[in-house]
Design a protein around this motif. Sequence first.
Motif, PDB file in Angstrom:
ATOM      1  N   ALA A  97       0.826  -1.206   0.000  1.00  0.00           N
ATOM      2  CA  ALA A  97       0.000   0.000   0.000  1.00  0.00           C
ATOM      3  C   ALA A  97       0.861   1.256   0.000  1.00  0.00           C
ATOM      4  O   ALA A  97       1.913   1.308   0.641  1.00  0.00           O
ATOM      5  CB  ALA A  97      -0.915   0.003   1.222  1.00  0.00           C
ATOM      6  N   GLU A 100      -0.446   7.736   1.755  1.00  0.00           N
ATOM      7  CA  GLU A 100      -0.668   9.038   1.114  1.00  0.00           C
ATOM      8  C   GLU A 100      -0.740  10.172   2.123  1.00  0.00           C
ATOM      9  O   GLU A 100      -0.546  11.332   1.784  1.00  0.00           O
ATOM     10  CB  GLU A 100      -1.966   8.979   0.303  1.00  0.00           C
ATOM     11  CG  GLU A 100      -1.886   7.910  -0.792  1.00  0.00           C
ATOM     12  CD  GLU A 100      -3.138   7.830  -1.652  1.00  0.00           C
ATOM     13  OE1 GLU A 100      -4.188   8.358  -1.233  1.00  0.00           O
ATOM     14  OE2 GLU A 100      -3.053   7.231  -2.740  1.00  0.00           O
TER      15      GLU A 100
ATOM     16  N   PRO B  11      -7.731  -1.906  -6.370  1.00  0.00           N
ATOM     17  CA  PRO B  11      -7.362  -1.022  -5.263  1.00  0.00           C
ATOM     18  C   PRO B  11      -8.478  -0.841  -4.234  1.00  0.00           C
ATOM     19  O   PRO B  11      -9.652  -0.875  -4.561  1.00  0.00           O
ATOM     20  CB  PRO B  11      -7.089   0.301  -5.976  1.00  0.00           C
ATOM     21  CG  PRO B  11      -8.002   0.282  -7.158  1.00  0.00           C
ATOM     22  CD  PRO B  11      -8.051  -1.155  -7.591  1.00  0.00           C
ATOM     23  N   TYR B  12      -8.061  -0.645  -2.989  1.00  0.00           N
ATOM     24  CA  TYR B  12      -8.934  -0.216  -1.901  1.00  0.00           C
ATOM     25  C   TYR B  12      -8.021   0.502  -0.901  1.00  0.00           C
ATOM     26  O   TYR B  12      -6.817   0.655  -1.172  1.00  0.00           O
ATOM     27  CB  TYR B  12      -9.689  -1.398  -1.276  1.00  0.00           C
ATOM     28  CG  TYR B  12      -8.835  -2.548  -0.831  1.00  0.00           C
ATOM     29  CD1 TYR B  12      -8.281  -2.583   0.449  1.00  0.00           C
ATOM     30  CD2 TYR B  12      -8.575  -3.624  -1.680  1.00  0.00           C
ATOM     31  CE1 TYR B  12      -7.494  -3.652   0.853  1.00  0.00           C
ATOM     32  CE2 TYR B  12      -7.788  -4.699  -1.276  1.00  0.00           C
ATOM     33  CZ  TYR B  12      -7.254  -4.709  -0.014  1.00  0.00           C
ATOM     34  OH  TYR B  12      -6.463  -5.764   0.383  1.00  0.00           O
ATOM     35  N   TYR B  13      -8.569   0.966   0.200  1.00  0.00           N
ATOM     36  CA  TYR B  13      -7.763   1.752   1.128  1.00  0.00           C
ATOM     37  C   TYR B  13      -7.609   1.068   2.487  1.00  0.00           C
ATOM     38  O   TYR B  13      -8.494   0.320   2.916  1.00  0.00           O
ATOM     39  CB  TYR B  13      -8.372   3.146   1.332  1.00  0.00           C
ATOM     40  CG  TYR B  13      -7.998   4.072   0.203  1.00  0.00           C
ATOM     41  CD1 TYR B  13      -6.914   4.933   0.321  1.00  0.00           C
ATOM     42  CD2 TYR B  13      -8.692   4.049  -1.002  1.00  0.00           C
ATOM     43  CE1 TYR B  13      -6.548   5.765  -0.728  1.00  0.00           C
ATOM     44  CE2 TYR B  13      -8.332   4.875  -2.055  1.00  0.00           C
ATOM     45  CZ  TYR B  13      -7.253   5.732  -1.900  1.00  0.00           C
ATOM     46  OH  TYR B  13      -6.871   6.547  -2.945  1.00  0.00           O
ATOM     47  N   TYR B  61     -10.040  -1.568   6.550  1.00  0.00           N
ATOM     48  CA  TYR B  61     -10.006  -1.497   5.090  1.00  0.00           C
ATOM     49  C   TYR B  61     -11.292  -0.870   4.593  1.00  0.00           C
ATOM     50  O   TYR B  61     -12.387  -1.160   5.115  1.00  0.00           O
ATOM     51  CB  TYR B  61      -9.821  -2.900   4.505  1.00  0.00           C
ATOM     52  CG  TYR B  61      -8.546  -3.553   4.988  1.00  0.00           C
ATOM     53  CD1 TYR B  61      -7.308  -3.180   4.454  1.00  0.00           C
ATOM     54  CD2 TYR B  61      -8.565  -4.494   6.004  1.00  0.00           C
ATOM     55  CE1 TYR B  61      -6.131  -3.759   4.922  1.00  0.00           C
ATOM     56  CE2 TYR B  61      -7.390  -5.078   6.476  1.00  0.00           C
ATOM     57  CZ  TYR B  61      -6.179  -4.706   5.930  1.00  0.00           C
ATOM     58  OH  TYR B  61      -5.006  -5.268   6.400  1.00  0.00           O
ATOM     59  N   ASP B  64     -12.977   3.372  -0.401  1.00  0.00           N
ATOM     60  CA  ASP B  64     -12.444   4.609  -0.997  1.00  0.00           C
ATOM     61  C   ASP B  64     -12.207   5.661   0.092  1.00  0.00           C
ATOM     62  O   ASP B  64     -12.576   5.459   1.252  1.00  0.00           O
ATOM     63  CB  ASP B  64     -13.411   5.141  -2.070  1.00  0.00           C
ATOM     64  CG  ASP B  64     -14.845   5.176  -1.567  1.00  0.00           C
ATOM     65  OD1 ASP B  64     -15.056   5.540  -0.393  1.00  0.00           O
ATOM     66  OD2 ASP B  64     -15.755   4.819  -2.337  1.00  0.00           O
ATOM     67  N   LEU B  65     -11.588   6.754  -0.286  1.00  0.00           N
ATOM     68  CA  LEU B  65     -11.278   7.813   0.673  1.00  0.00           C
ATOM     69  C   LEU B  65     -12.526   8.466   1.244  1.00  0.00           C
ATOM     70  O   LEU B  65     -12.546   8.925   2.387  1.00  0.00           O
ATOM     71  CB  LEU B  65     -10.395   8.882   0.008  1.00  0.00           C
ATOM     72  CG  LEU B  65      -8.935   8.478  -0.237  1.00  0.00           C
ATOM     73  CD1 LEU B  65      -8.221   9.574  -1.037  1.00  0.00           C
ATOM     74  CD2 LEU B  65      -8.210   8.228   1.082  1.00  0.00           C
ATOM     75  N   ARG B  98      -3.223   3.550   0.157  1.00  0.00           N
ATOM     76  CA  ARG B  98      -3.956   2.938  -0.955  1.00  0.00           C
ATOM     77  C   ARG B  98      -3.351   1.566  -1.244  1.00  0.00           C
ATOM     78  O   ARG B  98      -2.180   1.473  -1.635  1.00  0.00           O
ATOM     79  CB  ARG B  98      -3.844   3.843  -2.185  1.00  0.00           C
ATOM     80  CG  ARG B  98      -4.620   3.384  -3.396  1.00  0.00           C
ATOM     81  CD  ARG B  98      -4.465   4.412  -4.510  1.00  0.00           C
ATOM     82  NE  ARG B  98      -5.308   4.116  -5.652  1.00  0.00           N
ATOM     83  CZ  ARG B  98      -4.938   3.336  -6.681  1.00  0.00           C
ATOM     84  NH1 ARG B  98      -3.736   2.793  -6.695  1.00  0.00           N
ATOM     85  NH2 ARG B  98      -5.772   3.121  -7.676  1.00  0.00           N
ATOM     86  N   GLU B 100      -2.445  -1.337  -3.329  1.00  0.00           N
ATOM     87  CA  GLU B 100      -2.289  -1.441  -4.786  1.00  0.00           C
ATOM     88  C   GLU B 100      -2.202  -2.887  -5.251  1.00  0.00           C
ATOM     89  O   GLU B 100      -2.437  -3.194  -6.415  1.00  0.00           O
ATOM     90  CB  GLU B 100      -1.034  -0.681  -5.208  1.00  0.00           C
ATOM     91  CG  GLU B 100      -1.129   0.805  -4.854  1.00  0.00           C
ATOM     92  CD  GLU B 100       0.083   1.616  -5.299  1.00  0.00           C
ATOM     93  OE1 GLU B 100       1.130   1.021  -5.602  1.00  0.00           O
ATOM     94  OE2 GLU B 100      -0.043   2.856  -5.317  1.00  0.00           O
TER      95      GLU B 100
END
Lengths: 107, 107
Positions: A97, A100, B11-13, B61, B64-65, B98, B100
């Motif tokens: 990851a 950010e 992708p996820y956060y 998890y 998205d933001l 993020r 990846e």
Amino acid sequence: MTQLADTPQPPYYAVIFTSLRKVGDNGYAEMAARMLELAAQQAGFLGVESAREDVGITVSYWADLESIKHWKANAEHQQARRLGHEQWYSAFKVRIARVEHDYGIAE
Amino acid sequence: MTQLADTPQPPYYAVIFTSLRKVGDNGYAEMAARMLELAAQQAGFLGVESAREDVGITVSYWADLESIKHWKANAEHQQARRLGHEQWYSAFKVRIARVEHDYGIAE
């Protein structure tokens, strides 16, 4: 592991390694300590945080993807991963990851 | 917490929350359990993994933001964070990352 990792300003990378252990040590503790020692010597290594209860979580921080790739290719690390798959872990997940944004308070 | 989070394809956060605790519970365990319960009800929540030894690590998890932003704005969560800063944590760090790429083996 008694401190939070002192990472630089983002962006940088995190490798989130989570696992469930099989019963029995079978050399695990020694190898885990050795891998932390070895990881810390790699180019681009920024820090690591680790804890285990039911789930084990180790988050290592790296300057860039290239550093992570080199660490993954390290021969001793590859051997440890093979043993991990065969002997120590009943399940695991590795997530790469890009950090950010971060914030917090230091001690 | 007895399983690894079953996250979708990236992708996820990830929100990587690491902390050092002050001595004494002071309502911490109850609040931590409530926050896990409440987080799981939020839009975009994908899973969570948590462990504490010297360092506490909770990785949640998110899709998205935007989902992370909404959870951060939740009133009950804001109150818990205030108590965390005042009573429970001697140090903490929040890292928004993020995801990846991921891989692993399931049980």
